[in-house]
Design a protein around this motif. Structure first.
Motif: not given
Length: 216
Positions: A72-73, A75-77, A79-80, A86
């Motif tokens: 998750m971490e 993937a979030l990096s 996405t941001r 994403a």
């Protein structure tokens, strides 16, 4: 922790590798320590052994027997970072950093062309430039006497790297300069190579279990 089930399965399929049980476990421990501490693997061979080096990298840098979904971490990096992040995250996989030195054809041919006797030192040059303390160099040589692999192993030692080897029964000079050698019990080149493949598949499976255990 050693996954003895993987090693037992390897030896059940290739009984002659019982003699290599301990060295397979030692090589695994060295690779696990390297990757756990943020290091990378440099691997090299000549001819068919060079193809094996490429093969090992292919199994480590992407999913092998498991689906390596990004955490998750991570993937979030992504996405941001960008609107496309994403989508990128959905397509990337977890990997263990590994480089096949022989695959860098432009660099290899340039060094051989520009440096006298460069064919004996090109892998050493790459190890010198890429390698840092905590990394691992793995040399693959059926005879254990390939000079360019031996030179790279010596250079890796000077860099503070752990040096591993896949060889045939005799081990040659390479086994003398490395920390751990898996010396499969064959002498003929093609027979040695036939045993190298299941050995490094076992190692790659164990590493994948350790770092990406979970969904298959």
């Amino acid at each position: 922790m050693i996954n003895n089930e993987r090693i037992n399965a390897l030896i059940s399929r290739h009984n002659e590798l019982e003699a290599c049980r301990n060295s397979v476990a030692e090589v695994y421990r060295a690779l696990e320590k390297c990757f756990a501490n943020g290091g990378k693997l440099l691997v090299a061979g000549n001819g068919g052994s060079g193809a094996d080096a490429d093969h090992i990298v292919g199994e480590l840098m992407k999913g092998f027997a498991r689906t390596r979904v990004l955490g998750m971490e991570d993937a979030l990096s992504l996405t941001r970072a960008h609107a496309r992040g994403a989508d990128i995250a959905e397509h990337l996989q977890g990997g263990l950093p590994a480089i096949s030195l022989g695959a860098q054809s432009a660099l290899v041919s340039a060094f051989i062309n520009d440096v006298g006797g460069g064919e004996d030192y090109v892998y050493a040059q790459q190890v010198w430039a890429y390698g840092v303390r905590g990394d691992v160099f793995m040399g693959i040589s059926t005879s254990g006497n390939s000079l360019n692999i031996i030179n790279a192993a010596i250079t890796a030692k000077a860099r503070g790297m752990t040096v591993l080897a896949l060889t045939g029964m005799n081990g040659g000079e390479l086994a003398k300069v490395c920390d751990v050698a898996i010396k499969v019990p064959e002498k003929e080149t093609y027979l040695v190579q036939e045993l190298h493949l299941p050995v490094y598949h076992c190692l790659c499976l164990m590493l994948e279990d350790r770092f990406f255990g979970g969904a298959k």
